[in-house]
Design an enzyme around this catalytic site. Structure first.
Site, PDB file in Angstrom:
ATOM      1  N   ASP A  68       0.849  -1.189   0.000  1.00 45.41           N
ATOM      2  CA  ASP A  68       0.000   0.000   0.000  1.00 45.41           C
ATOM      3  C   ASP A  68       0.886   1.241   0.000  1.00 45.41           C
ATOM      4  OD1 ASP A  68      -1.790   2.038   0.409  1.00 45.41           O
ATOM      5  OD2 ASP A  68      -2.756   1.142   2.158  1.00 45.41           O
ATOM      6  N   ASN A 100       0.706   5.523 -11.755  1.00 41.17           N
ATOM      7  CA  ASN A 100      -0.599   5.322 -12.365  1.00 41.17           C
ATOM      8  C   ASN A 100      -1.731   5.178 -11.354  1.00 41.17           C
ATOM      9  OD1 ASN A 100      -2.580   4.274 -14.518  1.00 41.17           O
ATOM     10  ND2 ASN A 100      -2.409   2.533 -13.119  1.00 41.17           N
ATOM     11  N   SER A 151      -2.142  11.893 -14.785  1.00 42.28           N
ATOM     12  CA  SER A 151      -3.053  12.896 -14.248  1.00 42.28           C
ATOM     13  C   SER A 151      -4.425  12.693 -14.886  1.00 42.28           C
ATOM     14  CB  SER A 151      -2.504  14.301 -14.497  1.00 42.28           C
ATOM     15  OG  SER A 151      -3.341  15.276 -13.918  1.00 42.28           O
ATOM     16  N   SER A 152      -5.119  13.771 -15.228  1.00 41.11           N
ATOM     17  CA  SER A 152      -6.475  13.648 -15.745  1.00 41.11           C
ATOM     18  C   SER A 152      -6.875  14.900 -16.506  1.00 41.11           C
ATOM     19  CB  SER A 152      -7.459  13.422 -14.596  1.00 41.11           C
ATOM     20  OG  SER A 152      -8.790  13.610 -15.009  1.00 41.11           O
ATOM     21  N   TYR A 165     -10.861  14.706  -7.037  1.00 40.81           N
ATOM     22  CA  TYR A 165     -10.041  14.111  -8.091  1.00 40.81           C
ATOM     23  C   TYR A 165      -9.231  15.162  -8.842  1.00 40.81           C
ATOM     24  CZ  TYR A 165      -8.903  10.940 -11.950  1.00 40.81           C
ATOM     25  OH  TYR A 165      -8.247  10.161 -12.874  1.00 40.81           O
ATOM     26  N   LYS A 169      -5.172  15.594  -8.577  1.00 42.49           N
ATOM     27  CA  LYS A 169      -4.400  15.403  -9.806  1.00 42.49           C
ATOM     28  C   LYS A 169      -3.718  16.715 -10.226  1.00 42.49           C
ATOM     29  CE  LYS A 169      -5.045  11.032 -10.886  1.00 42.49           C
ATOM     30  NZ  LYS A 169      -3.931  10.065 -11.016  1.00 42.49           N
TER      31      LYS A 169
END
Length: 282
Positions: A68, A100, A151-152, A165, A169
């Site tokens: 973890d 990731n 990232s996003s 989120y 990110k």
């Protein structure tokens, strides 16, 4: 097939399923030896099956690393596991590190809980920091190392329900630029910002949020489904999402490009990986 990563060691966090597994398959096909990180006991079977597949199909060495990375000693455990399997002639080197692992925890303003935010921050932002920090002693000293942070698209969209989120990110993207400067003699450091992917990532979201995802995908010029070219499953998925999700190999391919020796002049960047849903100025 060309194998540009032959003999290189790549560590991928959150790699037992979804995009992480797609990245692992892409890199194994190009010759990389792999460390497949995952956390939950529920993912053990999938991780072992993936390792068996990669070793059998591509003749690379792949190992699982269950730990973890949000815990205090998790990042070091990950690096120690990699070191125990890939030390050769007394030397251990991490050539490619892909952060990731991530969690979404969508919630509209007024409903965000402290626990949700903390859990999202721990995995999306804090864990990559300490994984990279644990890896530093084993990065190359000739700028050939590659660190890629996943990232996003949400960091640029101001997207609904994404305080946790997008916020965490966004922190990862900011740290990408810091690490690019601090680790410049060791590795390039870049982020990618994918949007919807063929991972089933939207299957559990409320209809209200799926309707908002539609507008995001509809604006991506490469998201229009192609009858006879895209799979029937992709064409069907596009109907409710405003456009087709990315195939995992498309996103994994961008990460591979950033990991190539020829990408040695790119660092500190967020590379568009969403079919043009967000067009950034580089």
């Amino acid at each position: 097939m060309s194998k540009p990563f032959q003999g290189k060691v790549a560590i991928i966090t959150g790699a037992s399923r979804g995009l992480g597994a797609g990245i692992a398959r892409h890199f194994a096909a190009k010759g990389a030896d792999l460390v497949i990180n995952y956390t939950s006991d529920n993912s053990t079977a999938a991780a072992k099956e993936l390792v068996s597949e990669l070793e059998s199909k591509h003749k690379v060495k792949a190992v699982t690393a269950q730990c973890d990375i949000t815990t205090a000693d998790g990042p070091q455990q990950l690096i120690d596991i990699a070191k125990s399997h890939f030390t050769k002639g007394g030397k251990f080197q991490i050539d490619i590190l892909i952060n990731n692992a991530g969690i979404v925890n969508p919630a509209p303003m007024g409903s965000v809980t402290l626990d949700e935010f903390n859990k999202t921050f721990e995995l999306n932002a804090r864990a990559p920091l300490f994984v990279v920090q644990a890896a530093i002693p084993y990065l190359p000293n000739d700028r050939s190392g590659r660190i890629i942070n996943v990232s996003s698209i949400t960091t640029s969209m101001g997207f609904w329900w994404q305080s946790c989120y997008a916020g965490t990110k966004g922190a990862l993207e900011a740290m990408t630029r810091v690490w690019a400067r601090e680790l410049g003699e060791r590795a390039t450091v870049n982020s990618i910002n994918p949007g919807a992917m063929m991972t089933g990532m939207y299957s559990g979201l409320p209809q209200e949020m799926l309707e908002k995802v539609w507008s995001l995908n509809y604006m991506a010029p490469l998201a229009k489904p192609r009858e006879g070219i895209d799979s029937p499953e992709t064409v069907e998925a596009a109907k409710g999402l405003g456009g087709r999700p990315a195939y995992l190999e498309e996103v994994a391919g961008i990460i591979a490009l950033l990991s190539m020796p020829e990408a040695g002049w790119i660092t500190g960047q967020v590379i568009g990986s969403n079919g043009g849903g967000v067009m950034t100025k580089g």
